[in-house]
Design a protein around this motif. Structure first.
Motif, short mmCIF file in Angstrom:
data_model
loop_
_atom_site.label_atom_id
_atom_site.label_comp_id
_atom_site.label_asym_id
_atom_site.label_seq_id
_atom_site.Cartn_x
_atom_site.Cartn_y
_atom_site.Cartn_z
N ILE A 205 0.84 -1.20 0.00
CA ILE A 205 0.00 0.00 0.00
C ILE A 205 0.88 1.25 0.00
O ILE A 205 0.65 2.20 -0.76
CB ILE A 205 -0.95 -0.01 1.22
N ARG A 206 1.88 1.25 0.85
CA ARG A 206 2.76 2.41 0.96
C ARG A 206 3.53 2.66 -0.34
O ARG A 206 3.85 3.80 -0.67
CB ARG A 206 3.71 2.22 2.13
N GLU A 207 3.81 1.59 -1.07
CA GLU A 207 4.54 1.72 -2.33
C GLU A 207 3.62 1.96 -3.52
O GLU A 207 4.09 2.09 -4.66
CB GLU A 207 5.37 0.46 -2.57
N GLY A 208 2.31 2.03 -3.29
CA GLY A 208 1.36 2.29 -4.36
C GLY A 208 1.04 1.08 -5.22
O GLY A 208 0.42 1.21 -6.28
N LYS A 209 1.44 -0.11 -4.76
CA LYS A 209 1.19 -1.32 -5.55
C LYS A 209 -0.19 -1.90 -5.28
O LYS A 209 -0.68 -2.72 -6.06
CB LYS A 209 2.27 -2.36 -5.24
N LEU A 210 -0.81 -1.51 -4.17
CA LEU A 210 -2.17 -1.89 -3.86
C LEU A 210 -2.92 -0.65 -3.36
O LEU A 210 -2.31 0.26 -2.80
CB LEU A 210 -2.22 -2.98 -2.79
N ARG A 211 -4.23 -0.62 -3.59
CA ARG A 211 -5.05 0.50 -3.15
C ARG A 211 -5.87 0.08 -1.92
O ARG A 211 -6.56 -0.95 -1.95
CB ARG A 211 -5.98 0.93 -4.27
N ALA A 212 -5.83 0.88 -0.87
CA ALA A 212 -6.61 0.63 0.34
C ALA A 212 -7.92 1.41 0.27
O ALA A 212 -7.91 2.62 0.06
CB ALA A 212 -5.82 1.03 1.58
N LEU A 213 -9.03 0.70 0.47
CA LEU A 213 -10.34 1.36 0.43
C LEU A 213 -10.93 1.60 1.82
O LEU A 213 -11.52 2.64 2.07
CB LEU A 213 -11.34 0.54 -0.39
N ALA A 214 -10.80 0.61 2.71
CA ALA A 214 -11.47 0.73 4.00
C ALA A 214 -10.91 -0.27 5.00
O ALA A 214 -10.26 -1.24 4.63
CB ALA A 214 -12.98 0.53 3.85
N ILE A 215 -11.22 -0.01 6.28
CA ILE A 215 -10.86 -0.89 7.38
C ILE A 215 -12.13 -1.59 7.85
O ILE A 215 -13.11 -0.92 8.18
CB ILE A 215 -10.27 -0.08 8.56
N PRO A 216 -12.15 -2.93 7.91
CA PRO A 216 -13.38 -3.64 8.31
C PRO A 216 -13.55 -3.75 9.82
O PRO A 216 -13.85 -4.82 10.35
CB PRO A 216 -13.19 -5.01 7.66
N HIS A 217 -13.36 -2.65 10.52
CA HIS A 217 -13.51 -2.61 11.97
C HIS A 217 -14.29 -1.35 12.34
O HIS A 217 -14.48 -0.46 11.51
CB HIS A 217 -12.15 -2.63 12.66
N LEU A 218 -14.71 -1.27 13.58
CA LEU A 218 -15.55 -0.14 13.99
C LEU A 218 -14.77 1.16 14.11
O LEU A 218 -15.34 2.24 13.99
CB LEU A 218 -16.23 -0.47 15.33
N GLU A 219 -13.47 1.07 14.36
CA GLU A 219 -12.66 2.26 14.51
C GLU A 219 -11.51 2.26 13.50
O GLU A 219 -11.02 1.21 13.10
CB GLU A 219 -12.08 2.35 15.93
N ARG A 220 -11.07 3.45 13.11
CA ARG A 220 -9.92 3.55 12.23
C ARG A 220 -8.67 3.04 12.95
O ARG A 220 -8.59 3.07 14.18
CB ARG A 220 -9.70 5.00 11.78
#
Length: 315
Positions: A205-220
């Protein structure tokens, strides 16, 4: 005669004073490189120091960690063979797979080891920029989108099931033998998305090779504060807690369990281990055996109706 009768009772106690008598095995049910493997290798060295014997990490991947679970359940109940178990292996697998062993019946708890968070990720060439985009695409073509998991009944699989249930979609699970293999196929674009463990995808994610959309938990997550939760992204109440725990074969003496639990407490407070875990999106968490038992029972109650609705059964 009274003295002779007392000898058999004294022998086990004396034996436990010498525990451990040889190197210990910490069995991981997935391939190297994933979150379970990273967790085990972070805490094993300090546990070994405390116990006075090496704790050797052994990977036994396959069947969503059920092979490893059976190996440990059938091992001698002397505290020298342990399992780093996922929530899925302890909670969901018995609901969906006809197993030769029952994790609750055939294993005993030592301690929770780590909490981890998953991240909804996808290859950067996919057009979806939000959870709403993904939901719309999945609804438009039922069954056409696929998501990778690190094994049946693991956290990423549970998240996928909950996604379909709450979003009203129908997507296809593709199961792998470990988180590292999921990432390989995500990077190659062979699957559309995954609720992957942070340990497996933070670097990409940090290298831009994958895109993060969301966290599947109640809090960030404090490790990725800019990534919204699934609830913030339009799916209220979406929460898939995830943790790993150390278990031992049923019948392991209480004295051995107590010593293992104490060693884990030291290891999970070790600054070096904490640094390794945090770097990979993992948080150390110690518990008593009773607290771990309560956590297992609570999660079984939560997931049973979802498993039944999903009609998952593996023969």
């Amino acid at each position: 005669m009274l003295g002779a009768a007392a000898l058999p009772l004294a022998a086990p106690a004396l034996a436990q004073e010498g525990f451990p008598a040889r190197p210990l095995r910490l069995i991981v049910g997935f391939t190297p490189g994933g979150a379970t493997d990273i967790s085990a290798r972070a805490i094993a060295p300090k546990m070994g120091e405390v116990l006075g014997q090496p704790v050797l990490v052994e990977n036994r991947p396959g069947a969503g960690s059920n092979i490893a679970t059976e190996v440990v359940a059938r091992s001698p109940a002397d505290g020298h063979t342990l399992l780093l178990a996922t929530l899925g292996a302890l909670v969901v697998s018995p609901m969906v797979i006809r197993l030769p062993i029952d994790p609750v019946r055939d294993l005993v708890p030592v301690s929770v080891a780590v909490d981890l968070f998953n991240i909804l990720v996808m290859p950067p060439d996919r057009p979806w920029r939000s959870v709403a985009d993904l939901v719309a695409a999945a609804r438009a073509a039922p069954g056409s989108l696929s998501y990778g998991t690190s094994g049946i009944a693991g956290g990423p699989h549970l998240a996928g099931l909950l996604f379909d249930r709450t979003a009203g979609t129908q997507t296809t699970a593709v199961h792998y033998r470990g988180g590292g293999l999921v990432v390989t196929d995500l990077l190659a674009g062979r699957v559309d998305f995954s609720f992957a463990t942070a340990a497996s995808v933070l670097t990409q994610i940090r290298e831009g090779k994958l895109r993060a959309l969301a966290i599947p938990h109640l809090e960030r997550s404090r490790l990725m504060p800019d990534v919204p939760t699934m609830a913030e992204s339009g799916l209220p109440g979406f929460d898939v807690p995830s943790w790993y725990a150390v278990m031992a074969p049923r019948g392991t003496p209480d004295a051995a369990i107590a010593r293992l639990n104490a060693a884990m407490r030291v290891a999970l407070n070790d600054p070096e281990a904490t640094t390794v875990l945090n770097r990979n999106g993992l948080e150390p968490r110690w518990s008593t055996p009773d607290q771990l038992t309560e956590a297992i029972m609570a999660e079984r109650t939560k997931w049973l109706p979802i498993i039944r609705e999903s009609n998952i059964r593996i023969e």
